[in-house]
Design an enzyme around this catalytic site. Structure first.
Site, PDB file in Angstrom:
ATOM      1  CG  ASP A 190      65.938  21.367  30.505  1.00 44.21           C
ATOM      2  OD1 ASP A 190      66.858  21.159  29.692  1.00 44.21           O
ATOM      3  OD2 ASP A 190      64.781  20.917  30.349  1.00 44.21           O
ATOM      4  CE  LYS A 237      62.821  17.545  28.224  1.00 43.35           C
ATOM      5  NZ  LYS A 237      63.193  18.962  28.382  1.00 43.35           N
TER       6      LYS A 237
HETATM    7  P1  NAP Z   1      55.318  23.678  26.819  1.00 39.85           P
HETATM    8  O1  NAP Z   1      55.376  22.914  28.095  1.00 39.85           O
HETATM    9  O2  NAP Z   1      54.485  23.199  25.693  1.00 39.85           O
HETATM   10  O3  NAP Z   1      54.877  25.190  27.178  1.00 39.85           O
HETATM   11  C1  NAP Z   1      54.625  26.119  26.164  1.00 39.85           C
HETATM   12  C2  NAP Z   1      54.474  27.506  26.776  1.00 39.85           C
HETATM   13  O4  NAP Z   1      54.282  28.448  25.704  1.00 39.85           O
HETATM   14  C3  NAP Z   1      53.256  27.643  27.684  1.00 39.85           C
HETATM   15  O5  NAP Z   1      53.559  28.563  28.709  1.00 39.85           O
HETATM   16  C4  NAP Z   1      52.196  28.209  26.731  1.00 39.85           C
HETATM   17  O6  NAP Z   1      51.181  28.953  27.357  1.00 39.85           O
HETATM   18  C5  NAP Z   1      53.054  29.150  25.924  1.00 39.85           C
HETATM   19  N1  NAP Z   1      52.424  29.463  24.640  1.00 39.85           N
HETATM   20  C6  NAP Z   1      52.307  28.653  23.555  1.00 39.85           C
HETATM   21  N2  NAP Z   1      51.643  29.297  22.555  1.00 39.85           N
HETATM   22  C7  NAP Z   1      51.314  30.537  23.044  1.00 39.85           C
HETATM   23  C8  NAP Z   1      50.623  31.651  22.513  1.00 39.85           C
HETATM   24  N3  NAP Z   1      50.128  31.647  21.256  1.00 39.85           N
HETATM   25  N4  NAP Z   1      50.486  32.767  23.277  1.00 39.85           N
HETATM   26  C9  NAP Z   1      50.980  32.797  24.546  1.00 39.85           C
HETATM   27  N5  NAP Z   1      51.649  31.755  25.115  1.00 39.85           N
HETATM   28  C10 NAP Z   1      51.806  30.634  24.374  1.00 39.85           C
HETATM   29  O7  NAP Z   1      56.793  23.840  26.210  1.00 39.85           O
HETATM   30  P2  NAP Z   1      58.187  23.845  27.004  1.00 39.85           P
HETATM   31  O8  NAP Z   1      58.727  22.472  27.068  1.00 39.85           O
HETATM   32  O9  NAP Z   1      58.006  24.616  28.264  1.00 39.85           O
HETATM   33  O10 NAP Z   1      59.117  24.648  25.984  1.00 39.85           O
HETATM   34  C11 NAP Z   1      58.993  26.050  25.815  1.00 39.85           C
HETATM   35  C12 NAP Z   1      60.091  26.525  24.889  1.00 39.85           C
HETATM   36  O11 NAP Z   1      61.369  26.292  25.518  1.00 39.85           O
HETATM   37  C13 NAP Z   1      60.132  25.764  23.563  1.00 39.85           C
HETATM   38  O12 NAP Z   1      60.354  26.694  22.534  1.00 39.85           O
HETATM   39  C14 NAP Z   1      61.332  24.848  23.705  1.00 39.85           C
HETATM   40  O13 NAP Z   1      61.953  24.590  22.454  1.00 39.85           O
HETATM   41  C15 NAP Z   1      62.240  25.675  24.586  1.00 39.85           C
HETATM   42  N6  NAP Z   1      63.228  24.893  25.335  1.00 39.85           N
HETATM   43  C16 NAP Z   1      64.526  25.177  25.108  1.00 39.85           C
HETATM   44  C17 NAP Z   1      65.501  24.500  25.797  1.00 39.85           C
HETATM   45  C18 NAP Z   1      66.942  24.846  25.548  1.00 39.85           C
HETATM   46  O14 NAP Z   1      67.823  24.064  25.947  1.00 39.85           O
HETATM   47  N7  NAP Z   1      67.227  25.980  24.952  1.00 39.85           N
HETATM   48  C19 NAP Z   1      65.145  23.497  26.725  1.00 39.85           C
HETATM   49  C20 NAP Z   1      63.792  23.225  26.939  1.00 39.85           C
HETATM   50  C21 NAP Z   1      62.838  23.924  26.223  1.00 39.85           C
HETATM   51  P3  NAP Z   1      49.807  28.213  27.823  1.00 39.85           P
HETATM   52  O15 NAP Z   1      50.134  27.551  29.138  1.00 39.85           O
HETATM   53  O16 NAP Z   1      48.832  29.322  27.934  1.00 39.85           O
HETATM   54  O17 NAP Z   1      49.463  27.226  26.745  1.00 39.85           O
END
Ligand code: NAP
Length: 282
Positions: free
Chosen positions: A108, A72
């Site tokens: 998004d 992305k």
């Molecule tokens: P990302 O950039 O990898 O960010 C992950 C986030 O989760 C960070 O804030 C991270 O915190 C936190 N996290 C991970 N493990 C954790 C833990 N054990 N304890 C506390 N915080 C934790 O991922 P992303 O792209 O933002 O995606 C996040 C979610 O949104 C995913 O589940 C994805 O599938 C979903 N999503 C859904 C859609 C939809 O259309 N529904 C679209 C996009 C994304 P740290 O910064 O501390 O690591």
């Protein structure tokens, strides 16, 4: 599906991409609209991403690509033009090919707002708590800002990532230490899980729902599984729970329109098709 010499082409690229629901969703809409079009999955390694996109953009048959992880940011970087949404979010999930130029957008935020629409949030008077500070959180914060959300509380395990979002796009957001998130939950009219906690096979997001406002809206960006511990906790505490599948559908609609020049049809609905596909994954 019938392919002709005039078939419009689009697709989704990621690494991996086999899990993506986009081909199913787009193919459903293509068939329902009776279009001469096709939408295909393209697994592409990061090292090949730029060459792949630039090559495809040279074909007049190809309208564009959706982009998923991990491409992305690279998608935004290679684009000739980008929308304010893509620039604010710092990533693109939609590339369209226009007369030799590559245009980047991020839908998004649109998807999130579409998912929340039935709950009719009163953004102008709302306190929103966003948990997480990754790519999804950035898109959701951008959506809340463009909707005129009164107050944004932002909490992330790694505080510096929340600080970075505030510095770059939401200077008025209040940063909440991760260990204080339950106190913030008690203030929130809208609480959003934008972490990856709750994803199938991983840990759940721990929250004390007892102090949460009844009638508040709880949205989970996770959609595998559909009913996360976050949504179950919210529902049991009397909040309105909204799952991430409608955001997925909502972010795909603008892509469909950009690729094929018409709105994705609402009938027959695509959600049951996706629920059916998710049945094997939840
Ligand atoms: P990302 O950039 O990898 O960010 C992950 C986030 O989760 C960070 O804030 C991270 O915190 C936190 N996290 C991970 N493990 C954790 C833990 N054990 N304890 C506390 N915080 C934790 O991922 P992303 O792209 O933002 O995606 C996040 C979610 O949104 C995913 O589940 C994805 O599938 C979903 N999503 C859904 C859609 C939809 O259309 N529904 C679209 C996009 C994304 P740290 O910064 O501390 O690591």
């Amino acid at each position: 599906m019938r392919i002709t010499g005039q078939t419009r082409l689009a697709g989704v690229t990621g690494d991996p991409v086999a899990h993506s629901l986009s081909p199913l969703m787009m193919s459903h809409w293509i068939a329902a609209s009776g279009l001469d079009a096709a939408y295909l999955p393209f697994p592409v390694a990061p090292t090949d991403f730029s060459d792949f996109v630039r090559g495809l953009a040279k074909s007049p048959s190809v309208s564009g690509l959706n982009v998923t992880l991990p491409h992305k940011e690279a998608a935004l970087a290679l684009a000739d033009k980008a929308t304010p949404a893509a620039l604010a979010i710092g990533a693109a999930n939609l590339l369209t090919f226009r007369g030799g130029e590559i245009h980047a957008d991020n839908t998004d935020a649109d998807g999130f707002l579409a998912a929340l629409e039935p709950a009719e949030p009163d953004y102008g008077n709302a306190i929103a708590l966003v948990l997480g500070a990754g790519g999804a959180a950035r898109a959701l914060v951008h959506a809340l800002l463009t909707s005129g959300c009164a107050t944004i509380l932002l909490s992330n395990r790694t505080r510096s990532r929340a600080d970075a979002i505030a510095d770059e796009i939401a200077p008025e957001a209040e940063i909440i230490d991760w260990q204080d998130r339950d106190e913030a939950l008690a203030r929130a009219d809208l609480v959003v899980n934008a972490t990856s906690l709750g994803l199938k096979g991983g840990s759940e997001l721990e929250l004390d729902w007892s102090a949460a406002r009844k009638g508040a809206i709880a949205f989970d960006s996770v959609y595998v599984p559909l009913r996360t511990g976050f949504l179950r906790g919210a529902e049991e505490a009397g909040l309105q729970a909204i799952d991430g599948l409608d955001m997925l559908i909502g972010q795909a609609r603008p892509s469909f329109a950009a690729f094929f020049g018409c709105d994705a049809p609402h009938d027959p609905p695509v959600r049951p098709v996706l629920l059916d596909a998710l049945g094997g994954r939840s």
